[in-house]
Enzyme design. Structure first.
Site: not given
Ligand code: CA
Length: 646
Positions: A318, A347
């Site tokens: 993340d 990400e």
């Protein structure tokens, strides 16, 4: 001001215990004694361990003062057999199970003293073999979404749902070979003492990074239960050759004051601004400091622990753009030593400015400095569906055909690598190819974030009919699953799921998030098409060359009118059984015609139908092909006995 800045600098630069002194084993149990170790400030007034009978409530049955025995390292040993008891550390900032508890009581407030079995050799042999990340078809799933409304589920919303026959059958039938589960470490936003009430959260609020979440277990009060059930889930999926990928959220904690990091070593684990406020690159009020030795070591030990103890096959980071490049590379190296096929992606962005410069961070643009690590391509995602900043704006699917969309789609098809026919100055968010290899690109059009594909198509294309919706949905996933990157789909897209238009459903009720399994019967064409696409990818290595030079050698874009992207995978790409494969994606509302090399063609996908039968849907000879509106066409010219070329 000067004083506090100095204090922060000192925290960041403190001497830390060596790895042989301390590798985050905060509690070591044996039947004759239990030893506690904690990385906490040497100048703490006192550090104590409290032992309790239960995971919550009650008074401590023993309180032990820890001694400073190393560099910022506190130790205590308690004689006797304490198996089944609970513990907390307290250095004056509130009780905490420490930063690396491996078993906890309900709601993760106290660590559990638990004799664990260690690794079972029989398990290791069952880890699915993934030769190249492009062979993966990743299915992103929230436990509750997937199983809560499934009528025959014995364990709806639980880890064990994924051990059930219906669940395995669905995944196998669809053909995905990797399940990416949304946060399944212990998080805070679901009250584990109230599981009688439906509660929903994605779980991006980590509490204990190294323990499975209790809300997905059948008994969060029993520390062994969540561990065993999580392992049963992994084992059941591995038996079917399905990899398990964990969503890891080391970039932030729910808050600072209550976090285990802050309660063991104030301010060590967080980045600060020059004015002594906390930096907020996560958009959640804080950001962790991966570049500091102990945070880096924490992250490395944590992924190693999940990979060895739970046999996790991949990690999805993340906001990887909050972590520094060096830490990500250290993690890659540590996992390579366990199994180089363990996949890492993340990400490649942050949600705000970070406390260290962008060029040092795990941003998408820095992917060339992180070999063996992939980043989500927001370029292809937004090219297809429209920009993340406005749900009502459409992308290429809805008829927006400026250069950015077409070029971004082409770049996504090529795996975001350098390719002579792609002009990266026209690509959405990358002004140069961000991937050195196609294995560094995650190809997707939707994930848990933002609207799901159906909702987005409805929001961005006013008056869209159900027929068009289905056509565009299938077209979108054709681009994703024939991309040279690593394909990724959100669970339920194969059932034409919607979330009733909710953009951010992180705490929406089940009624919004759950899959409607009736849709599998309602829209059989959709499921069959997804199934066909996945099978096509698996049977045809041309779609997953896994190497940038091979992509440049075999992938050639064809001239196409506005609204159409067409390409050829030529000369038995990847030793494919098909000689030349032509893929035409047409998002316009008109039938389109494109010129192709003159040959005998077999059409395997057209007008929302896909087949892998050798006779295809139809055959023809010619140098032109017509493509139905809002649909994909895939055909090849290898009727003759096959010869394999490199
Ligand atoms: Ca929890």
């Amino acid at each position: 001001m000067l004083f506090t800045q100095l204090a922060t600098a000192q925290v960041a630069d403190i001497a830390v215990p060596t790895e042989s002194e301390f590798s985050f084993n905060e509690m070591t149990y044996s039947p004759s004694q239990t030893q506690f170790k904690l990385f906490a400030p040497a100048n703490a007034k006192s550090v104590v361990v409290r032992i309790y009978n239960d995971g919550m409530g009650g008074k401590p049955v023993k309180t032990i003062k820890m001694q400073l025995t190393g560099t910022q390292l506190w130790t205590a040993t308690v004689k006797g057999d304490w198996n089944g008891k609970y513990y907390t550390f307290d250095m004056g900032h509130g009780e905490t199970p420490g930063v690396f508890a491996k078993a906890v009581g309900v709601n993760g407030k106290r660590g559990a003293i638990l004799q664990t079995n260690g690794n079972d050799e029989a398990w290791d042999k069952m880890r699915p073999v993934i030769k190249n990340p492009v062979d993966l078809v990743v299915y992103e799933m929230h436990h509750r979404d997937f199983s809560i409304a499934r009528p025959e589920a014995k364990y709806p919303g639980k880890y064990l749902a994924l051990t059930e026959r219906w669940a395995i059958n669905h995944l196998k039938e669809l053909g995905v070979n990797a399940v990416h589960i949304l946060p399944s470490y212990d998080y805070g936003s679901v009250d584990e003492t109230r599981l009688d009430k439906p509660q929903y959260n994605w779980g991006y609020d980590p509490v204990n990074y190294n323990v499975p979440e209790g809300g997905y277990s059948t008994n969060p009060y029993d520390p062994a239960c969540r561990i065993n059930e999580f392992k049963q889930m992994v084992e059941a999926l591995h038996k079917e050759n399905i990899a398990v990928i964990l969503d890891v959220v080391y970039n932030h904690t729910y808050d600072i004051d209550h976090s285990n990091f802050q309660r063991t070593y104030p301010d060590y684990y967080y980045r600060k601004n020059a004015d002594n406020t906390y930096s907020n690159g996560s958009g959640c009020g804080n950001e962790t400091a991966s570049e500091r030795p102990m945070m880096r070591r924490f992250m490395i030990e944590s992924v190693k622990y999940w990979a060895t103890e739970y046999h996790i096959d991949g990690f999805r980071f993340d906001l990887m753009g909050v972590h520094d490049i060096e830490t990500m590379n250290c993690i890659r190296k540590a996992l390579d030593e366990i199994d180089p096929t363990i996949f890492i992606y993340g990400e490649g962005w942050s949600a705000g400015g970070c406390g260290i410069p962008n060029e040092k961070l795990g941003m998408k643009a820095n992917i060339p400095q992180m070999p063996g690590i992939a980043a989500f391509s927001d370029d292809i995602r937004d090219a297809l569906r429209g920009p993340f900043s406005d749900d009502r704006k459409c992308g290429w699917l809805g008829g927006s055909y400026n250069n950015k969309e077409t070029e971004s789609l082409k770049a996504g098809i090529a795996g975001m690598i350098a390719h002579p026919q792609i002009d990266y100055s026209k690509v959405n968010y990358s002004n140069k190819p961000y991937a050195l290899e196609p294995t560094q690109m995650m190809s997707y059009v939707s994930c848990h974030d933002d609207m799901c594909l159906v909702d987005r198509l409805k929001a961005s294309i006013p008056g869209i009919t159900e027929e068009e919706l289905i056509r565009l949905d299938l077209l979108a996933q054709t681009a994703v699953l024939t991309s040279q990157g690593v394909p990724f789909i959100l669970c339920g897209e194969e059932l034409l799921r919607d979330k009733k238009g909710v953009h951010n459903s992180y705490e929406s009720p089940d009624s919004i998030n759950q899959l409607d399994w009736q849709n599998k019967l309602r829209y059989p064409q959709v499921f069959q098409y997804y199934q066909g696409l996945i099978q096509l990818r698996k049977l045809h290595p041309a779609f997953r060359l896994g190497n940038a030079d091979l992509v440049r050698k075999h992938l050639e874009f064809l001239d196409a009118p506005e609204g159409v992207v067409a390409y050829r995978l030529k000369n038995y790409a990847g030793r494919d059984s098909w000689r030349n494969i032509i893929v035409v994606l047409n998002s316009s509302r008109q039938e389109q015609e494109i010129a192709v090399p003159n040959a005998d063609y077999t059409v395997n996908c057209a007008n929302g139908v896909i087949t892998l039968r050798s006779r295809g849907l139809e055959r023809f000879t010619g140098n032109k092909v017509k493509v139905a509106p809002q649909s994909a066409l895939i055909m090849h010219d290898s009727q003759a006995p096959l010869r394999i070329y490199d």
